[in-house]
Design an enzyme around this catalytic site. Structure first.
Site, PDB file in Angstrom:
ATOM      1  N   CYS A 252      -3.231   1.548   6.841  1.00  0.00           N
ATOM      2  CA  CYS A 252      -3.423   0.927   8.154  1.00  0.00           C
ATOM      3  C   CYS A 252      -3.937   1.931   9.176  1.00  0.00           C
ATOM      4  O   CYS A 252      -4.463   1.549  10.216  1.00  0.00           O
ATOM      5  CB  CYS A 252      -2.139   0.283   8.638  1.00  0.00           C
ATOM      6  SG  CYS A 252      -0.726   1.392   8.701  1.00  0.00           S
TER       7      CYS A 252
ATOM      8  N   GLU B  43       4.484  -4.122  12.279  1.00  0.00           N
ATOM      9  CA  GLU B  43       3.344  -3.207  12.143  1.00  0.00           C
ATOM     10  C   GLU B  43       2.246  -3.978  11.424  1.00  0.00           C
ATOM     11  O   GLU B  43       2.428  -4.411  10.282  1.00  0.00           O
ATOM     12  CB  GLU B  43       3.739  -1.953  11.360  1.00  0.00           C
ATOM     13  CG  GLU B  43       4.720  -1.046  12.094  1.00  0.00           C
ATOM     14  CD  GLU B  43       4.143  -0.436  13.366  1.00  0.00           C
ATOM     15  OE1 GLU B  43       2.902  -0.453  13.541  1.00  0.00           O
ATOM     16  OE2 GLU B  43       4.932   0.027  14.194  1.00  0.00           O
TER      17      GLU B  43
ATOM     18  N   GLU C 255       8.748   2.883  14.698  1.00  0.00           N
ATOM     19  CA  GLU C 255       9.422   3.236  13.454  1.00  0.00           C
ATOM     20  C   GLU C 255       9.505   4.758  13.327  1.00  0.00           C
ATOM     21  O   GLU C 255       8.744   5.489  13.945  1.00  0.00           O
ATOM     22  CB  GLU C 255       8.666   2.661  12.251  1.00  0.00           C
ATOM     23  CG  GLU C 255       8.597   1.142  12.267  1.00  0.00           C
ATOM     24  CD  GLU C 255       8.239   0.553  10.929  1.00  0.00           C
ATOM     25  OE1 GLU C 255       9.149   0.302  10.121  1.00  0.00           O
ATOM     26  OE2 GLU C 255       7.032   0.342  10.688  1.00  0.00           O
TER      27      GLU C 255
ATOM     28  N   ASN D  75       0.805  -1.231   0.000  1.00  0.00           N
ATOM     29  CA  ASN D  75       0.000   0.000   0.000  1.00  0.00           C
ATOM     30  C   ASN D  75       0.835   1.276   0.000  1.00  0.00           C
ATOM     31  O   ASN D  75       0.353   2.328  -0.431  1.00  0.00           O
ATOM     32  CB  ASN D  75      -0.982   0.005   1.175  1.00  0.00           C
ATOM     33  CG  ASN D  75      -0.289  -0.014   2.524  1.00  0.00           C
ATOM     34  OD1 ASN D  75       0.729  -0.668   2.706  1.00  0.00           O
ATOM     35  ND2 ASN D  75      -0.851   0.694   3.487  1.00  0.00           N
TER      36      ASN D  75
END
Length: 475
Positions: free
Chosen positions: A278, A244, A456, A147
């Site tokens: 997400c 993640e 991150e 994505n």
């Protein structure tokens, strides 16, 4: 054919990955080589061999290479954005924005290479000093999703390289083009052979080979089910892991929210990037006093969104990225209707001028917490509206999820905003902003089932890509 990059050499491989444009299935973006398990093992071996020399380069050497890569990405943002839009389906402005972000990430971590810090402390014993420093962890495996085909590879690879690690990257099979372009840029920027390796192909083949080949750490972005399996496999092998794994993010609309602002936050968060984020606002929780007016306006705005070819300047929403994802989206629409939710608009496959995976954005109202569309991450342009009695009820609904990535609130009350910021069970909280959309210089990550391991991005990336050493110095 676009080849894999292994030990500084471009290597072919079969079968070819045919990269098709989801806006126009007759448009072949390119053909990309598939790697074998042996190729993956060779890439990890090359990275292990390159690590001793690369880890001892000066911060300035690493900074110069990352800065050069960032500069080239920014200089080519129109070209690379067009490539990204063609292979993933983001509208061209969104795609160019993602490429720009990738360039800025590399330039940021060029600076971080020069900003590494340590501590010098007095011991509790006389005549002894304690030096605390950070060192690279070794060979890092990166598994990236479809994505964000250049931004996520950038925000994993840039800190890994900045802190002296060597990298083996396995991009999503659906979108190899942007990852290949990034590998080409890094290769020409001056990385020594073996420091950065690109291995494209099937995750079922390459994933196990990556874990078995002797990496020190793995950073993964993808589904919760895959992430959980990887976590278990890494634990057995003693591999440091960062995961993640998505979200089911709430946007809470309080009774005092500014209506148009709240609707804009919901439209952006739920449907931009075709809902394939997400951090998307897939659960919109609306307090009773504003509910009817908000839903009426949101339905009006949703129905008016223009779905079209990613390169068409009139398009507000591009296609879904793949046929399986489109089928999954439509299946969720069917489940929502079967379970009693009211489909206000959208949720249909569209036939446009070019053959593509087009779907009209689906908006459901009358949803309840136990419905499938209220519980599971859909990863498409499908949004569920839940009615709350008041703010306290809305907060309880917002936290009623196994995920905890992002959460948002629309309100004009500082007290409510502050309370929500403190009590939302999410790693990232937005006030009067869409839940999707975060900066590259601050930490990204969530709680509960959304994330595992250190954050991150930003300076917090050092927590994963370095290990701490404590040294005692007798004077």
């Amino acid at each position: 054919m676009h080849c894999n990059l292994i030990n500084g050499e471009w290597r072919g491989g079969q079968p070819a990955i045919v990269n098709r444009n989801p806006s126009d299935l007759d448009d072949v973006v390119g053909e990309y080589a598939s790697a074998s398990a042996d190729d993956m093992r060779e890439a990890v071996a090359a990275a292990r061999a390159a690590f001793p020399a690369w880890s001892r380069t000066t911060p300035q050497q690493r900074a110069d290479i990352l800065d050069a890569a960032g500069n080239e990405i920014l200089a080519r943002k129109q070209e690379l954005g067009t490539l990204l839009a063609r292979e993933e389906g983001k509208t061209l402005p969104e795609a160019i924005g993602e490429v720009t972000r990738a360039g800025h990430i590399f330039k940021f971590f060029a600076g971080e290479a020069l900003r590494q810090q340590g501590e010098l402390l007095d011991s509790v014993r006389p005549g002894v000093e304690v030096l605390i420093s950070r060192e690279p962890v070794g060979v890092v495996g990166l598994i990236t999703p479809w994505n964000f085909p250049i931004a996520i590879p950038a925000w994993k690879a840039a800190p890994a390289l900045a802190f002296g690690n060597c990298v083996v990257m396995k991009p999503a099979e659906l979108v190899p083009g942007s990852a290949w372009a990034l590998a080409d840029i890094l290769h020409r920027a001056g990385l020594p052979a073996g420091v950065f390796n690109l291995v494209m192909g099937s995750g079922r083949v390459l994933g196990p080979a990556l874990l078995d080949a002797g990496i020190a750490a793995l950073s993964f972005t993808g589904s919760q089910a895959t992430g959980q399996r990887l976590a278990a496999d890494c634990a057995v092998r003693g591999i440091k892991v960062q995961l993640e794994m998505g979200g089911k993010n709430p946007l809470l609309v309080a009774d005092d929210a500014q209506l148009e602002q709240a609707v804009e936050c919901a439209i952006n968060g739920a449907f931009h990037s075709t809902g394939q984020r997400c951090t998307a606002s897939s659960r919109i929780i609306v307090c009773h006093g504003i509910h009817d007016a908000f839903v009426a306006r949101l339905a009006e705005r949703t129905a008016a969104l223009r779905v079209g070819h990613a390169l068409d300047s009139a398009s507000q929403i591009g296609p879904v990225a793949s046929e399986p994802q489109l089928a999954a989206n439509l299946d969720y629409v069917g489940k929502g209707q079967a379970q009693g939710a009211s489909l206000l608009c959208g949720g249909e496959r569209l036939q446009l001028a070019t053959r593509g995976y087009y779907q009209s954005p689906a908006l459901f109202a009358g949803c309840t917490p136990e419905m499938t569309i209220s519980r599971e991450e859909i990863f498409g342009p499908v949004a569920a509206v839940l009615r709350a009695d008041d703010y306290e009820h809305a907060l309880q609904l917002a936290n009623d999820t196994p995920f905890g990535l992002a959460a948002g609130i629309c309100t004009r009350s500082l007290a409510l905003a502050t309370h929500f910021r403190r009590h939302a069970e999410a790693g990232m909280v937005m006030v009067n902003l869409p839940t999707a959309g975060v900066d590259y210089h601050v930490p990204f990550g969530g709680r509960k089932g959304s994330s595992h391991g250190p954050r991150e991005q930003g300076r917090y990336a050092a927590e994963f890509y370095t290990t701490v050493k404590t040294a005692y110095l007798g004077l």
